[in-house]
Scaffold this motif. Structure first.
Motif, PDB file in Angstrom:
ATOM      1  N   THR A  64      13.583 -11.226  52.742  1.00 41.83           N
ATOM      2  CA  THR A  64      14.100 -10.796  51.436  1.00 41.83           C
ATOM      3  C   THR A  64      13.301 -11.440  50.312  1.00 41.83           C
ATOM      4  O   THR A  64      12.915 -10.769  49.345  1.00 41.83           O
ATOM      5  CB  THR A  64      15.589 -11.151  51.299  1.00 41.83           C
ATOM      6  N   LEU A  65      13.026 -12.745  50.427  1.00 41.05           N
ATOM      7  CA  LEU A  65      12.215 -13.430  49.424  1.00 41.05           C
ATOM      8  C   LEU A  65      10.790 -12.883  49.375  1.00 41.05           C
ATOM      9  O   LEU A  65      10.179 -12.790  48.311  1.00 41.05           O
ATOM     10  CB  LEU A  65      12.169 -14.933  49.731  1.00 41.05           C
ATOM     11  N   THR A  66      10.271 -12.518  50.513  1.00 37.19           N
ATOM     12  CA  THR A  66       8.887 -12.040  50.581  1.00 37.19           C
ATOM     13  C   THR A  66       8.755 -10.625  50.026  1.00 37.19           C
ATOM     14  O   THR A  66       7.819 -10.331  49.258  1.00 37.19           O
ATOM     15  CB  THR A  66       8.375 -12.079  52.031  1.00 37.19           C
ATOM     16  N   LEU A  67       9.675  -9.762  50.391  1.00 38.43           N
ATOM     17  CA  LEU A  67       9.557  -8.354  49.993  1.00 38.43           C
ATOM     18  C   LEU A  67       9.991  -8.108  48.557  1.00 38.43           C
ATOM     19  O   LEU A  67       9.365  -7.301  47.857  1.00 38.43           O
ATOM     20  CB  LEU A  67      10.386  -7.485  50.935  1.00 38.43           C
ATOM     21  N   MET A  68      11.051  -8.790  48.102  1.00 36.15           N
ATOM     22  CA  MET A  68      11.596  -8.472  46.780  1.00 36.15           C
ATOM     23  C   MET A  68      10.895  -9.230  45.648  1.00 36.15           C
ATOM     24  O   MET A  68      10.170  -8.637  44.856  1.00 36.15           O
ATOM     25  CB  MET A  68      13.111  -8.693  46.768  1.00 36.15           C
ATOM     26  N   PRO A  69      11.075 -10.558  45.522  1.00 33.71           N
ATOM     27  CA  PRO A  69      10.409 -11.235  44.399  1.00 33.71           C
ATOM     28  C   PRO A  69       8.885 -11.204  44.495  1.00 33.71           C
ATOM     29  O   PRO A  69       8.201 -10.937  43.515  1.00 33.71           O
ATOM     30  CB  PRO A  69      10.934 -12.672  44.485  1.00 33.71           C
ATOM     31  N   LEU A  70       8.345 -11.485  45.704  1.00 31.78           N
ATOM     32  CA  LEU A  70       6.892 -11.615  45.832  1.00 31.78           C
ATOM     33  C   LEU A  70       6.187 -10.268  45.779  1.00 31.78           C
ATOM     34  O   LEU A  70       5.325 -10.034  44.928  1.00 31.78           O
ATOM     35  CB  LEU A  70       6.553 -12.345  47.132  1.00 31.78           C
ATOM     36  N   LEU A  71       6.540  -9.367  46.695  1.00 34.91           N
ATOM     37  CA  LEU A  71       5.835  -8.078  46.763  1.00 34.91           C
ATOM     38  C   LEU A  71       6.230  -7.149  45.622  1.00 34.91           C
ATOM     39  O   LEU A  71       5.360  -6.632  44.894  1.00 34.91           O
ATOM     40  CB  LEU A  71       6.115  -7.408  48.112  1.00 34.91           C
ATOM     41  N   LYS A  72       7.530  -6.942  45.450  1.00 27.80           N
ATOM     42  CA  LYS A  72       7.972  -5.961  44.460  1.00 27.80           C
ATOM     43  C   LYS A  72       7.730  -6.416  43.024  1.00 27.80           C
ATOM     44  O   LYS A  72       7.111  -5.690  42.228  1.00 27.80           O
ATOM     45  CB  LYS A  72       9.464  -5.663  44.657  1.00 27.80           C
ATOM     46  N   TYR A  73       8.210  -7.611  42.684  1.00 23.49           N
ATOM     47  CA  TYR A  73       8.139  -8.044  41.282  1.00 23.49           C
ATOM     48  C   TYR A  73       6.775  -8.607  40.914  1.00 23.49           C
ATOM     49  O   TYR A  73       6.165  -8.194  39.923  1.00 23.49           O
ATOM     50  CB  TYR A  73       9.257  -9.041  40.986  1.00 23.49           C
ATOM     51  N   VAL A  74       6.287  -9.575  41.694  1.00 19.30           N
ATOM     52  CA  VAL A  74       5.034 -10.249  41.324  1.00 19.30           C
ATOM     53  C   VAL A  74       3.850  -9.291  41.357  1.00 19.30           C
ATOM     54  O   VAL A  74       3.016  -9.270  40.443  1.00 19.30           O
ATOM     55  CB  VAL A  74       4.783 -11.462  42.237  1.00 19.30           C
ATOM     56  N   PHE A  75       3.752  -8.466  42.396  1.00 20.50           N
ATOM     57  CA  PHE A  75       2.568  -7.633  42.556  1.00 20.50           C
ATOM     58  C   PHE A  75       2.695  -6.227  41.984  1.00 20.50           C
ATOM     59  O   PHE A  75       1.688  -5.543  41.814  1.00 20.50           O
ATOM     60  CB  PHE A  75       2.197  -7.543  44.046  1.00 20.50           C
ATOM     61  N   ILE A  76       3.910  -5.764  41.692  1.00 23.53           N
ATOM     62  CA  ILE A  76       4.056  -4.379  41.211  1.00 23.53           C
ATOM     63  C   ILE A  76       4.776  -4.311  39.865  1.00 23.53           C
ATOM     64  O   ILE A  76       4.198  -3.876  38.864  1.00 23.53           O
ATOM     65  CB  ILE A  76       4.816  -3.521  42.260  1.00 23.53           C
ATOM     66  N   VAL A  77       6.032  -4.744  39.811  1.00 27.50           N
ATOM     67  CA  VAL A  77       6.867  -4.507  38.630  1.00 27.50           C
ATOM     68  C   VAL A  77       6.341  -5.225  37.390  1.00 27.50           C
ATOM     69  O   VAL A  77       6.398  -4.680  36.277  1.00 27.50           O
ATOM     70  CB  VAL A  77       8.330  -4.917  38.922  1.00 27.50           C
ATOM     71  N   LEU A  78       5.806  -6.420  37.550  1.00 31.05           N
ATOM     72  CA  LEU A  78       5.316  -7.169  36.392  1.00 31.05           C
ATOM     73  C   LEU A  78       4.200  -6.434  35.653  1.00 31.05           C
ATOM     74  O   LEU A  78       3.964  -6.689  34.469  1.00 31.05           O
ATOM     75  CB  LEU A  78       4.823  -8.553  36.820  1.00 31.05           C
ATOM     76  N   LYS A  79       3.514  -5.524  36.335  1.00 34.66           N
ATOM     77  CA  LYS A  79       2.434  -4.775  35.690  1.00 34.66           C
ATOM     78  C   LYS A  79       2.972  -3.677  34.769  1.00 34.66           C
ATOM     79  O   LYS A  79       2.213  -3.123  33.973  1.00 34.66           O
ATOM     80  CB  LYS A  79       1.532  -4.143  36.747  1.00 34.66           C
ATOM     81  N   ALA A  80       4.250  -3.383  34.861  1.00 27.43           N
ATOM     82  CA  ALA A  80       4.845  -2.302  34.061  1.00 27.43           C
ATOM     83  C   ALA A  80       5.464  -2.845  32.785  1.00 27.43           C
ATOM     84  O   ALA A  80       6.568  -2.457  32.398  1.00 27.43           O
ATOM     85  CB  ALA A  80       5.899  -1.556  34.889  1.00 27.43           C
ATOM     86  N   ASP A  81       4.755  -3.739  32.108  1.00 25.89           N
ATOM     87  CA  ASP A  81       5.293  -4.292  30.865  1.00 25.89           C
ATOM     88  C   ASP A  81       5.149  -3.283  29.732  1.00 25.89           C
ATOM     89  O   ASP A  81       4.254  -2.445  29.728  1.00 25.89           O
ATOM     90  CB  ASP A  81       4.556  -5.585  30.510  1.00 25.89           C
ATOM     91  N   ASP A  82       6.051  -3.367  28.787  1.00 23.66           N
ATOM     92  CA  ASP A  82       6.019  -2.498  27.613  1.00 23.66           C
ATOM     93  C   ASP A  82       5.456  -3.291  26.445  1.00 23.66           C
ATOM     94  O   ASP A  82       6.188  -3.918  25.684  1.00 23.66           O
ATOM     95  CB  ASP A  82       7.433  -1.994  27.295  1.00 23.66           C
TER      96      ASP A  82
END
Length: 596
Positions: A64-82
């Motif tokens: 859960t720690l690897t897939l959600m905060p690390l993969l999803k947020y750090v590598f993908i979602v953070l790039k979608a800043d407004d």
């Protein structure tokens, strides 16, 4: 601010912000070991001699720690800043600008000529046929636009609800360590007053701003992370060096197969290991992408993995009784250092609440800028980092609600149930909005967006179903809070749009005003008159009432429109648009002041 790796000064800025982010963004995520195992085993799950339950929980926590905060947020979602801002509503704002959805009623094409706006590189044409079709469908159907707004508001309100619940559970879990040295009766009378006093102190610190609070809190979080890492390594070496085998996903399957429904319901407690992950995105405006990534990847993530492995190693060799699970984290701490660790844990819990509080400030600011929240006083606490803000009314409202939850629940189990539902709902909303961002804003393949939605959405749906089962055991709280705030936001947004539509329909033409002078004998008096209006064109109806009743107005009249634009900063040369209304001799002007 340039954070390129080729400049030494830039890296200095990155590391400074990464240091501050530890005290602001990661406090909540870092304190999760205090209550995860305790909450996971709250469903009457007891580990056997084979330790399949312990290993299964550890495997779930690791992935859960690897897939959600690390993969999803750090590598993908953070790039979608407004334009530097993060959070659920930032995704909605991003979609509004790329797909030309309804956002601000008084938006202008001139706003897109701002230098900061152009950095985003908006393209109105998607590169794929399916992307273009999706964009056209959203722009044509008002119902879909409203549903998208409601979805964004639900996610936003759940973040606000989490801002109420996270401080309560973090502080309450920390003070539970007193249970080791007190009787149950004494602990009951001490726990709640101590937690409330700490919470009041925390919210009283907020007016100092993110910058000062970050430097004040960062040493506490670093000390806490080093502490739980060291304890984790000690427990692994001392009790079970082979606990790393539990990181295999096979143990998740064995855990669910053996525990069945109780194991499925315990997933809500396991999900608490990533509470605070959304703060990485919500607090993006306070820091930078790179600083948040560096802090999590190289400091927070490895520390948490070692801490959870250490707890599992200890519990796998201590089959005593369920008291271990009632106390949770503290039984795995060597007895000689328990009191120092308790003090550090309480300090870390205070810090842990900071991330969601600052994230709530950012999201409320975004909602207010897009006309979805009443106008409130926003204090900018830093002249260098645009997103570092403080909102007094929201701060004290959160404090009162947080105290009410603490006094009302008085145990971490129900607080955890409430917090989990808020966390997973925000993540689900973020996943849905991100799938649209991938297509409409990044112009990637629709298949990639569908894969993102299916992969992360299926994981979150599993946790959401387990959390929803706890509705009567505390999970109703975030739903109630979200419903109240959603109604306020939606009604305010609806009223804002209707008011602007009314002003547009009733605005006065310049020809009417020019013809009115000779008829009524209007007198021009000395001075400058400022007429505030939301209109960016035309003359507001209120001015016609003013003129026809008083038969006079000032020699110089300025129609002033103060509007928000979705950029992190407006340069001094672009902040004001000034133009003449009507013939030169009438000295009527329009000034549009643009802020962020």
């Amino acid at each position: 601010m340039d954070f390129g790796p080729n400049k030494r000064e830039s890296w200095k800025n990155v590391l400074t912000l990464a240091y501050q982010s530890l005290g602001v963004v990661y406090g909540d995520l870092s304190t999760s070991p205090l209550y995860v195992y305790k909450s996971a085993f709250a469903e009457d799950i007891h580990h056997s001699e084979t330790n399949e339950e312990i290993y299964g929980v550890l495997s779930f926590v690791f992935w859960t720690l690897t897939l959600m905060p690390l993969l999803k947020y750090v590598f993908i979602v953070l790039k979608a800043d407004d334009n530097g801002e993060g959070g659920t509503f930032a995704l909605y704002s991003l979609l509004c600008r790329h797909a030309r959805l309804c956002s601000l009623p008084n938006c202008q094409l001139a706003d897109e000529e701002l230098s900061e706006y152009q950095k985003d590189g908006i393209s109105s044409i998607s590169k794929s046929f399916l992307g273009s079709s999706l964009k056209s469908t959203l722009e044509k159907h008002k119902l879909l636009q409203r549903l998208l707004l409601v979805l964004a508001l639900i996610g936003t309100c759940m973040v606000i609800g989490d801002g109420v619940l996270t401080p309560a559970i973090s502080v309450f879990s920390a003070v539970s360590g007193f249970e080791l040295s007190m009787s149950k009766e004494q602990h009951r009378y001490v726990e709640v007053p101590a937690a409330c006093a700490i919470l009041v102190f925390l919210f009283a610190l907020q007016h100092y701003g993110t910058n000062r609070v970050g430097f004040l809190f960062a040493p506490v979080v670093i000390t806490w992370l080093l502490c739980i890492s060291a304890i984790g390594i000690y427990n692994i070496c001392e009790w079970n060096p082979h606990v790393y085998q539990a990181l295999s996903p096979y143990y998740m399957y064995k855990f669910l197969k053996k525990t069945q429904k109780k194991g499925w319901m315990s997933l809500g407690g396991i999900l608490l290991c990533i509470t605070g992950s959304e703060a990485m995105f919500a607090d993006l405006g306070h820091f930078s992408q790179l600083s948040i990534k560096v802090a999590f990847t190289f400091v927070v993530y490895p520390s948490l993995i070692l801490a959870y492995m250490g707890q599992a190693a200890y519990l796998s060799k201590h089959h005593i009784n369920e008291t271990d699970y009632r106390i949770g984290f503290y039984v795995s701490v060597p007895e000689k250092i328990r009191w120092p660790v308790l003090v550090i844990a309480i300090l870390a819990a205070v810090v842990g609440s900071q991330s969601i509080i600052t994230g709530t400030f950012s999201i409320i600011k975004q909602c207010s800028a897009l006309g979805c929240f009443p106008k409130i006083k926003i204090i900018h606490t830093s002249s260098k980092i645009h997103g570092q803000i403080y909102i007094p009314q929201i701060n004290w409202t959160l404090m009162l609600l947080c105290l009410a939850v603490t006094i009302g629940f008085r145990d971490t189990k129900r607080m955890g149930n409430a917090s989990v539902l808020a966390v997973i709902t925000v993540m689900l909303v973020t996943t849905c909005l991100m799938s649209l961002v991938i297509v409409l804003c990044w112009h990637k393949s629709v298949l990639l967006a569908v894969f993102f939605l299916f992969f992360f959405g299926s994981i979150e749906a599993l946790y959401f179903s387990a959390s929803l089962m706890k509705f009567l055991e505390g999970a109703w709280v975030p739903i109630a809070l979200a419903l109240i705030f959603s109604v306020i936001m939606y009604v305010w947004h609806y009223g804002t749009l209707k008011k602007y539509e009314f002003d547009v329909q009733n605005k006065v033409s310049i020809n009417w005003l020019l013809a009115l002078g000779p008829t009524l004998g209007i007198v021009r008096v000395r001075g400058i008159g400022l007429i505030h209006t939301e209109l960016v064109s035309g003359i507001p109806a209120i001015f016609s009432h003013f003129v026809t009743n008083l038969l006079a107005f000032h020699q110089v009249v300025v129609f002033l429109c103060i509007k928000s634009v979705p950029v992190p900063h407006v340069s001094p040369g672009e902040r004001f648009l000034v133009g003449r209304v009507g013939p030169k001799g009438y000295r009527l002007y329009r000034c549009i002041a643009r802020w962020w």
